[in-house]
Design a protein around this motif. Structure first.
Motif, mmCIF file in Angstrom:
data_model
loop_
_atom_site.group_PDB
_atom_site.id
_atom_site.type_symbol
_atom_site.label_atom_id
_atom_site.label_comp_id
_atom_site.label_asym_id
_atom_site.label_seq_id
_atom_site.Cartn_x
_atom_site.Cartn_y
_atom_site.Cartn_z
ATOM 1 N N SER A 1 -21.306 -91.374 -5.178
ATOM 2 C CA SER A 1 -21.910 -90.203 -4.519
ATOM 3 C C SER A 1 -23.018 -89.594 -5.380
ATOM 4 O O SER A 1 -24.046 -89.167 -4.859
ATOM 5 C CB SER A 1 -20.853 -89.174 -4.140
ATOM 6 O OG SER A 1 -20.108 -88.820 -5.272
ATOM 7 N N GLY A 2 -22.812 -89.602 -6.703
ATOM 8 C CA GLY A 2 -23.857 -89.061 -7.591
ATOM 9 C C GLY A 2 -25.134 -89.870 -7.489
ATOM 10 O O GLY A 2 -26.245 -89.313 -7.436
ATOM 11 N N GLU B 1 -17.302 -87.016 -1.214
ATOM 12 C CA GLU B 1 -17.045 -87.005 -2.656
ATOM 13 C C GLU B 1 -15.550 -86.915 -2.951
ATOM 14 O O GLU B 1 -15.047 -87.590 -3.844
ATOM 15 C CB GLU B 1 -17.783 -85.833 -3.311
ATOM 16 C CG GLU B 1 -19.285 -86.022 -3.270
ATOM 17 C CD GLU B 1 -20.015 -84.996 -4.125
ATOM 18 O OE1 GLU B 1 -19.881 -85.066 -5.357
ATOM 19 O OE2 GLU B 1 -20.705 -84.140 -3.556
ATOM 20 N N ASN C 1 -17.278 -94.417 -7.662
ATOM 21 C CA ASN C 1 -17.761 -93.255 -6.919
ATOM 22 C C ASN C 1 -19.282 -93.204 -7.035
ATOM 23 O O ASN C 1 -19.821 -92.860 -8.072
ATOM 24 C CB ASN C 1 -17.093 -91.997 -7.524
ATOM 25 C CG ASN C 1 -17.724 -90.703 -7.042
ATOM 26 O OD1 ASN C 1 -18.586 -90.685 -6.160
ATOM 27 N ND2 ASN C 1 -17.275 -89.593 -7.643
ATOM 28 N N SER D 1 -12.451 -89.598 -4.835
ATOM 29 C CA SER D 1 -11.997 -88.957 -6.077
ATOM 30 C C SER D 1 -11.209 -89.901 -6.966
ATOM 31 O O SER D 1 -11.190 -89.745 -8.191
ATOM 32 C CB SER D 1 -11.172 -87.718 -5.759
ATOM 33 O OG SER D 1 -10.038 -88.086 -5.011
ATOM 34 N N PRO E 1 -16.727 -92.501 -11.513
ATOM 35 C CA PRO E 1 -18.119 -92.302 -11.084
ATOM 36 C C PRO E 1 -19.062 -93.270 -11.793
ATOM 37 O O PRO E 1 -18.792 -93.708 -12.908
ATOM 38 C CB PRO E 1 -18.411 -90.858 -11.493
ATOM 39 C CG PRO E 1 -17.451 -90.560 -12.592
ATOM 40 C CD PRO E 1 -16.242 -91.413 -12.378
HETATM 41 C C1 NAG Z 1 -17.954 -88.371 -7.619
HETATM 42 O O1 NAG Z 1 -19.148 -88.353 -8.357
HETATM 43 C C2 NAG Z 1 -19.882 -87.145 -8.221
HETATM 44 C C3 NAG Z 1 -21.195 -87.337 -8.905
HETATM 45 O O2 NAG Z 1 -21.060 -88.152 -10.032
HETATM 46 C C4 NAG Z 1 -19.110 -85.986 -8.787
HETATM 47 O O3 NAG Z 1 -19.843 -84.782 -8.629
HETATM 48 C C5 NAG Z 1 -17.819 -85.882 -8.029
HETATM 49 O O4 NAG Z 1 -17.027 -84.876 -8.589
HETATM 50 C C6 NAG Z 1 -17.100 -87.220 -8.090
HETATM 51 N N1 NAG Z 1 -15.921 -87.088 -7.284
HETATM 52 C C7 NAG Z 1 -14.751 -86.947 -7.783
HETATM 53 C C8 NAG Z 1 -13.762 -86.404 -6.861
HETATM 54 O O5 NAG Z 1 -14.511 -87.245 -8.948
#
Ligand code: NAG
Ligand code: NAG
Length: 401
Positions: free
Chosen positions: A368-369, A383, A366, A387, A391
């Motif tokens: 997205s962060g 995001e 992941n 899931s 991350p």
């Molecule tokens: C993906 O990573 C982001 C940032 O690290 C985090 O905020 C987000 O919850 C993550 N998504 C999931 C669904 O775990």
């Protein structure tokens, strides 16, 4: 041997056999220039006999390789010096006040094989074509009187002032170098080895903008001729020409203009330097030293991480960080992934979310962060879609979060 091209007594008959021309896929759209290896002196007329198969079919004759229109305050050459004439008859007479190399311009999606064009009078140009011109042929041909020369390799054609190649002895070696460069470029883009249309680089005394610019042809100023035809120089690094070839690989589906316009093309420069030329990124360009990279990242954060600041080298930093963690294989998989997709979003926000998602899926993390730390407008839905993936938390921007 000294020739004066405009006094050359030419009463010759040239037969130019057309190679099979198959143009199926166009990234840039547009037509293809087919070289004849012939030149017309300024104002010199010639009669052409053309195959019926290309009459009134969108084909053109072009005289002159210098196709940039100039609008500079100070002109080194006239603003427009080439000529394009539609082929409307089997017998044509052409001339260009400025002279120039003779080309056939094939429309896109064209297939013509085994036809001949006869050029009644012209001046021979130094012209090398891979798999056709032997080393012996070249040792004669490089002295041909035209002031413009062409080196046609497997996937690229270089058009340079003849004086840049008069002493070029190891043309086969240069061909090999360029074949390897082009192979390395498609390797990163995950495209077939054979370019649908050979790229072109044309050198001119003055070009429409910049030191070099992308397009068909890529244009460069005179000094570049001595770089792109010299294997020793190329081996020492050739950022600019590869940057322009990289531009020609950019696709709007993963481009976020204006941010990445002068950024993602550099992925090809870095890749070719490291993977083919054996030159590390820190050595490949003076803006890629560790100190400059670190300073840039710090400044971006200190200035409040604004997407408006995210461009050129700063934007490249994002991609380099991804490359340093996940390798070039990840980029290849991402580029390949885009060839499998359709119905792309047209806005940057949509495209950036798609990119974040595609890259995350490819590397199984992941991201997205990471992208958010670069101020990418990542949406909640992206995001959520990621899931199931772990991350990436210890990324290089995390220290500033
Ligand atoms: C993906 O990573 C982001 C940032 O690290 C985090 O905020 C987000 O919850 C993550 N998504 C999931 C669904 O775990
Ligand atoms: C090619 O470049 C090298 C290194 O700059 C130079 O020494 C050499 O003279 C060049 N060769 C030609 C044919 O110009």
């Amino acid at each position: 041997m000294a020739f004066q091209h405009n006094r050359c007594p030419v009463h010759l008959l040239f037969h130019c056999k057309l190679e099979p021309v198959v143009l199926l896929l166009f990234v840039l759209g547009g037509f293809e220039w087919i070289s004849t290896g012939l030149y017309l002196s300024p104002g010199m007329k010639t009669n052409l006999t053309l195959p019926a198969a290309i009459v009134n079919k969108g084909w053109k004759i072009q005289i002159g390789c210098q196709t940039d229109y100039l609008s500079h305050q100070q002109l080194i050459r006239a603003p427009s010096v080439h000529l394009r004439v539609p082929i409307t008859s089997e017998k044509m007479q052409v001339q260009n006040l400025w002279g120039g190399l003779i080309y056939l311009l094939a429309p896109s999606q064209t297939r013509v094989t085994g036809v001949e064009m006869v050029v009644q009078q012209a001046v021979l140009a130094p012209y090398y074509k891979s798999a056709v011109t032997t080393a012996d042929d070249w040792s004669q041909r490089r002295a041909a009187p035209s002031p413009w020369a062409e080196l046609e390799f497997d996937n690229i054609i270089l058009t340079v002032p003849s004086k840049a190649v008069r002493d070029l002895e190891q043309v086969d070696e240069l061909a090999q170098v360029w074949n390897n460069i082009m192979k390395t470029i498609v390797e990163l883009a995950t495209k077939p080895l054979k370019f649908p249309r050979k790229e072109r680089i044309v050198i001119d005394v003055q070009i429409s903008h910049g030191w070099m610019h992308a397009g068909y042809p890529i244009m460069g100023q005179t000094s570049t001729a001595y770089l792109i035809t010299n294997t020793t120089k190329i081996a020492g690094g050739m950022w600019g020409p590869i940057h322009e070839l990289g531009h020609n690989q950019q696709r709007s589906c993963w481009e976020f203009p204006p941010h990445t316009t002068q950024c993602t093309c550099n992925l090809w420069s870095v890749y070719v330097h490291e993977e083919l030329l054996g030159i590390k990124r820190t050595e490949a360009h003076s803006d890629l030293t560790s100190e400059k990279r670190k300073a840039r990242m710090k400044k971006y954060v200190a200035d409040g991480r604004k997407l408006s600041d995210w461009s050129v080298w700063t934007a490249l930093e994002t991609y380099l960080q991804l490359q340093e963690k996940f390798g070039w294989e990840a980029f290849k998989k991402v580029f390949a992934g885009y060839f499998e997709m359709s119905n792309f979003p047209h806005d940057n926000k949509g495209k950036m979310n798609l990119y974040a998602e595609t890259f995350s899926r490819v590397v199984g993390m992941n991201l997205s962060g990471f992208f958010k730390s670069w101020a990418w407008p990542i949406e909640e839905i992206t995001e959520e879609d990621l899931s199931h993936l772990p991350p990436w938390t210890d990324h290089p921007m995390a220290q500033y979060n």
